[in-house]
Design a protein around this motif. Structure first.
Motif, PDB file in Angstrom:
ATOM      1  N   LEU A  22       8.054 -42.328  19.175  1.00  0.00           N
ATOM      2  CA  LEU A  22       8.524 -41.965  20.459  1.00  0.00           C
ATOM      3  C   LEU A  22       9.722 -42.701  20.944  1.00  0.00           C
ATOM      4  N   LEU A  23       9.457 -44.228  20.578  1.00  0.00           N
ATOM      5  CA  LEU A  23      10.444 -45.228  21.156  1.00  0.00           C
ATOM      6  C   LEU A  23      11.683 -44.997  20.197  1.00  0.00           C
ATOM      7  N   LEU A  24      11.631 -44.502  18.798  1.00  0.00           N
ATOM      8  CA  LEU A  24      12.744 -44.244  18.055  1.00  0.00           C
ATOM      9  C   LEU A  24      13.450 -42.882  18.551  1.00  0.00           C
ATOM     10  N   LEU A  25      12.570 -42.002  18.896  1.00  0.00           N
ATOM     11  CA  LEU A  25      13.433 -40.822  19.472  1.00  0.00           C
ATOM     12  C   LEU A  25      14.107 -41.091  20.867  1.00  0.00           C
ATOM     13  N   ALA A  29      17.990 -40.555  21.260  1.00  0.00           N
ATOM     14  CA  ALA A  29      18.439 -39.590  22.259  1.00  0.00           C
ATOM     15  C   ALA A  29      19.438 -40.475  23.260  1.00  0.00           C
ATOM     16  N   THR A  30      19.120 -41.472  23.507  1.00  0.00           N
ATOM     17  CA  THR A  30      20.177 -42.096  24.564  1.00  0.00           C
ATOM     18  C   THR A  30      21.470 -42.830  23.664  1.00  0.00           C
ATOM     19  N   TRP A  34      22.178 -37.342  23.439  1.00  0.00           N
ATOM     20  CA  TRP A  34      21.739 -36.181  23.768  1.00  0.00           C
ATOM     21  C   TRP A  34      21.056 -35.919  24.847  1.00  0.00           C
ATOM     22  N   VAL A  35      20.904 -36.944  25.596  1.00  0.00           N
ATOM     23  CA  VAL A  35      20.495 -36.802  27.193  1.00  0.00           C
ATOM     24  C   VAL A  35      21.337 -37.541  27.941  1.00  0.00           C
ATOM     25  N   ASP A  36      21.205 -37.272  29.406  1.00  0.00           N
ATOM     26  CA  ASP A  36      22.223 -37.862  30.326  1.00  0.00           C
ATOM     27  C   ASP A  36      21.358 -39.197  30.576  1.00  0.00           C
ATOM     28  N   THR A  37      22.110 -40.432  30.312  1.00  0.00           N
ATOM     29  CA  THR A  37      21.489 -41.589  30.410  1.00  0.00           C
ATOM     30  C   THR A  37      21.169 -42.101  31.881  1.00  0.00           C
ATOM     31  N   ARG A  38      21.991 -41.026  32.785  1.00  0.00           N
ATOM     32  CA  ARG A  38      21.799 -41.494  34.214  1.00  0.00           C
ATOM     33  C   ARG A  38      20.324 -40.996  34.520  1.00  0.00           C
ATOM     34  N   LEU A  39      19.994 -40.349  33.788  1.00  0.00           N
ATOM     35  CA  LEU A  39      18.356 -39.639  34.070  1.00  0.00           C
ATOM     36  C   LEU A  39      17.137 -40.337  32.933  1.00  0.00           C
ATOM     37  N   ALA A  41      17.124 -43.761  31.112  1.00  0.00           N
ATOM     38  CA  ALA A  41      17.663 -45.016  30.726  1.00  0.00           C
ATOM     39  C   ALA A  41      17.410 -45.356  29.229  1.00  0.00           C
ATOM     40  N   SER A  42      18.496 -46.000  28.666  1.00  0.00           N
ATOM     41  CA  SER A  42      18.066 -46.516  27.333  1.00  0.00           C
ATOM     42  C   SER A  42      17.185 -47.599  27.287  1.00  0.00           C
ATOM     43  N   PRO A  43      16.386 -47.832  25.987  1.00  0.00           N
ATOM     44  CA  PRO A  43      15.336 -48.845  25.820  1.00  0.00           C
ATOM     45  C   PRO A  43      16.013 -50.252  26.216  1.00  0.00           C
ATOM     46  N   ALA A  44      17.481 -50.593  25.607  1.00  0.00           N
ATOM     47  CA  ALA A  44      17.945 -51.805  26.210  1.00  0.00           C
ATOM     48  C   ALA A  44      18.074 -51.950  27.642  1.00  0.00           C
TER      49      ALA A  44
END
Length: 259
Positions: A22-25, A29-30, A34-39, A41-44
């Motif tokens: 899940l963490l890798l996906l 994704a971010t 593949w997804v809107d990073t406003r919705l 957020a990235s792991p970083a």
């Protein structure tokens, strides 16, 4: 050291496979947008928010506030549940008088009590603690009642023949027999208390608390703060669950030793 012993001592890492995937996906994704990073957020970004909250002390203040009301509500609900469940379990008259009402009230959804609790206690800290205590009361009372009632009738008859006093029967027979059910109720109560803590912070007045951290993040559309709060909530819930299981195992170790 035998191969079987080495296998037993080797840590089982299979439980980390799904979180790792899940963490890798999440990262892919971010990173690949593949997804809107406003919705999402990235792991970083989430890690940076968590680090800032920990460094500034906000994380520890929020956790202390949430755990403080969580444990206060758990203590009140557990004491009330143990007393009421014990009364129903030990007294047939009390069960006939109060049992039907108790079983009817426990069908009411927990959140349906919020309007009444807010009318009685307002929207501040007393209402939050009362809400948590109510969430704990039902599983503790029900399991205490059922555990006491499950005491074998033959053992009670032997205790009467041996001339044990009511107090001796209670502490040497009934409570030890009911201990697994009682601890199960307390374990469930601790889990429900943490869930109710987050609900109380959401529905009652704002203040310090990890639930309010997520609410603030949602209102300001800061998804890194929301996800960071979710991860903290999950981690605390896991720790509380493991702690309850550890205490339950140690407290009931005498039963395994006596077999």
């Amino acid at each position: 050291m035998s191969e079987a012993t080495a296998t037993r001592k080797r840590p089982d890492l299979r439980g980390w496979v799904v979180p790792g995937v899940l963490l890798l996906l999440w990262w892919l994704a971010t990173a690949q947008e593949w997804v809107d990073t406003r919705l999402v957020a990235s792991p970083a970004a989430v890690l940076e928010t968590a680090w800032q909250a920990a460094a500034s002390g906000e994380l520890w203040r929020s956790l202390a506030a949430s755990l403080g009301r969580n444990l206060s509500g758990f203590a009140l609900g557990s004491l009330a549940g143990l007393a009421f469940g014990g009364l129903l379990g030990l007294s047939r008259l009390a069960e006939r008088l109060a049992g039907p009402t108790f079983h009817a009230l426990k069908q009411i959804a927990l959140f349906a009590w919020i309007p009444l609790l807010s009318a009685w206690f307002g929207f501040g800290e007393p209402a939050k603690v009362a809400f948590i205590a109510l969430a704990v009361f039902y599983p503790v009372a029900l399991n205490s009642f059922e555990g006491i009632r499950a005491t074998r009738h033959e053992l009670l008859e032997v205790a009467r023949v041996l001339g044990l006093s009511p107090a001796q029967r209670l502490f040497k027979l009934v409570l030890p027999s009911a201990a697994p059910a009682i601890f199960t109720g307390l374990h469930l109560g601790l889990i429900y208390a943490w869930l109710a803590t987050l609900g109380a912070e959401y529905f009652f007045s704002a203040g310090l608390g990890i639930g309010n951290t997520m609410i603030d993040g949602r209102e300001h559309f800061e998804m890194d703060q929301v996800i960071y709060g979710l991860l903290v909530v999950g981690a605390v819930g896991l720790v509380l669950n493991r702690l309850a299981a550890w205490i339950e195992t140690r407290a009931l170790a005498w039963r395994a030793g006596g077999r």
